[in-house]
Design a protein around this motif. Structure first.
Motif, short mmCIF file in Angstrom:
data_model
loop_
_atom_site.label_atom_id
_atom_site.label_comp_id
_atom_site.label_asym_id
_atom_site.label_seq_id
_atom_site.Cartn_x
_atom_site.Cartn_y
_atom_site.Cartn_z
N GLU A 59 45.15 79.18 19.61
CA GLU A 59 45.50 80.15 18.57
C GLU A 59 44.88 79.80 17.22
OE1 GLU A 59 49.72 80.63 18.51
OE2 GLU A 59 49.80 81.34 20.59
N GLY A 60 43.98 78.85 17.21
CA GLY A 60 43.30 78.47 15.97
C GLY A 60 44.12 77.50 15.13
N GLY A 61 43.47 76.97 14.11
CA GLY A 61 44.13 76.03 13.22
C GLY A 61 43.56 74.63 13.34
N ARG A 62 43.99 73.77 12.44
CA ARG A 62 43.51 72.40 12.40
C ARG A 62 44.69 71.45 12.36
NH1 ARG A 62 42.40 68.72 7.78
NH2 ARG A 62 40.93 67.12 8.52
N ILE A 63 44.60 70.37 13.13
CA ILE A 63 45.56 69.28 13.09
C ILE A 63 44.88 68.08 12.44
CG2 ILE A 63 46.90 67.63 14.46
CD1 ILE A 63 47.12 69.86 16.60
N ASN A 64 45.56 67.48 11.48
CA ASN A 64 45.07 66.26 10.85
C ASN A 64 46.13 65.17 10.99
OD1 ASN A 64 44.91 64.95 7.59
ND2 ASN A 64 43.41 64.51 9.16
N LEU A 65 45.74 64.04 11.56
CA LEU A 65 46.65 62.91 11.68
C LEU A 65 46.18 61.80 10.74
CD1 LEU A 65 45.86 64.00 14.85
CD2 LEU A 65 47.94 62.69 15.26
N THR A 66 47.08 61.29 9.90
CA THR A 66 46.71 60.19 9.03
C THR A 66 47.62 59.01 9.30
OG1 THR A 66 48.07 60.98 7.18
CG2 THR A 66 45.77 61.66 7.22
N LEU A 67 47.00 57.88 9.55
CA LEU A 67 47.71 56.65 9.89
C LEU A 67 47.76 55.76 8.66
CD1 LEU A 67 45.94 56.15 13.32
CD2 LEU A 67 48.32 56.81 12.98
N ARG A 68 48.97 55.25 8.36
CA ARG A 68 49.18 54.51 7.12
C ARG A 68 50.03 53.26 7.36
NH1 ARG A 68 49.96 59.04 3.08
NH2 ARG A 68 48.55 60.67 3.81
N VAL A 69 49.68 52.20 6.68
CA VAL A 69 50.52 51.01 6.60
C VAL A 69 51.34 51.17 5.32
CG1 VAL A 69 50.57 48.50 6.34
CG2 VAL A 69 48.89 49.57 7.86
N VAL A 70 52.64 51.28 5.46
CA VAL A 70 53.50 51.61 4.32
C VAL A 70 54.04 50.37 3.64
CG1 VAL A 70 55.59 52.84 3.62
CG2 VAL A 70 54.13 53.80 5.41
N THR A 71 54.38 49.34 4.42
CA THR A 71 54.97 48.12 3.86
C THR A 71 54.05 46.94 4.15
OG1 THR A 71 56.24 47.70 5.88
CG2 THR A 71 57.28 49.02 4.17
N SER A 72 54.17 45.89 3.35
CA SER A 72 53.31 44.73 3.47
C SER A 72 53.75 43.75 4.54
CB SER A 72 53.20 44.01 2.13
OG SER A 72 54.47 43.61 1.67
N ALA A 73 54.93 43.97 5.12
CA ALA A 73 55.43 43.07 6.16
C ALA A 73 56.07 43.87 7.27
CB ALA A 73 56.44 42.08 5.57
#
Length: 203
Positions: free
Chosen positions: A189-203
């Protein structure tokens, strides 16, 4: 491995995922959305976002009463689903970071959706990169510098591309000007998926 393209310091790996890998990842995203339905948040300025969002992992990014933050539960109250192995495998191959991310944000761009220039600064570990996976319709990706008024460059992001914001570009302003709706056959049906991977905390 083909060297990545450089867009104002952002490393762009073109066609990193082949079509079968993209299709498998879309099915994993659908499972995420069943467990944690997409939300359309309202910004701190009272404007509804054109992008719909959900997340997987230990934490998800939310907007609550105009406050941007990471939360350990979906707005409906349940925990976020785990990050799928298909997504983690890309992080482990390309990020260069020694541990897995805390969060995988999932954005869905329908017809006319866009994302204004912003930078990812709600995390507590800026040494770790942000890794972005594109699925579905092509998008015009714009990257600037560390100041909002810095000159920008743009390039198309296509289905299967992976972008990495790391090093000096970790806090660069970036955004999506537009998508070419219907420009890919990955999503029926169209459209775009974007996945962003993040490290949020330092431990």
């Amino acid at each position: 491995m083909t060297p990545p393209l450089d867009l104002n310091g952002v490393a762009l790996h073109k066609a990193w995922l082949d079509r079968p890998a993209q299709e498998a990842m879309v099915e994993d995203v659908r499972a995420i959305a069943r467990a944690a339905p997409f939300q359309r948040y309202t910004t701190a300025w009272g404007k509804p976002m054109t992008v719909r969002m959900t997340a997987a992992g230990r934490l998800g990014w939310v907007i609550e009463r105009g406050r941007y933050r990471y939360a350990d539960r979906h707005p409906a109250g349940g925990p976020w689903p785990p990050i799928p192995d298909s997504v983690l495998s890309v992080w482990r191959a390309l990020s260069g970071w020694p541990r897995d991310p805390d969060s995988c944000l999932v954005n869905f761009y329908g017809e006319g959706a866009r994302m204004g220039l912003h930078r990812d600064e709600d995390e507590g570990e800026f040494a770790a990169p942000v890794l972005s996976i594109s699925l579905g319709d092509p998008a015009t990706f714009r990257v600037g510098g560390l100041e909002r008024r810095a000159p920008t460059r743009s390039t198309p992001l296509e289905s299967g591309d992976v972008a990495i914001l790391g090093g000096p570009a970790r806090l660069a302003y970036h955004g999506v000007d537009r998508i070419r709706f219907g420009g890919s056959t990955l999503l029926p049906e169209g459209g775009r998926i974007n996945l962003t991977l993040r490290v949020v905390t330092s431990a």
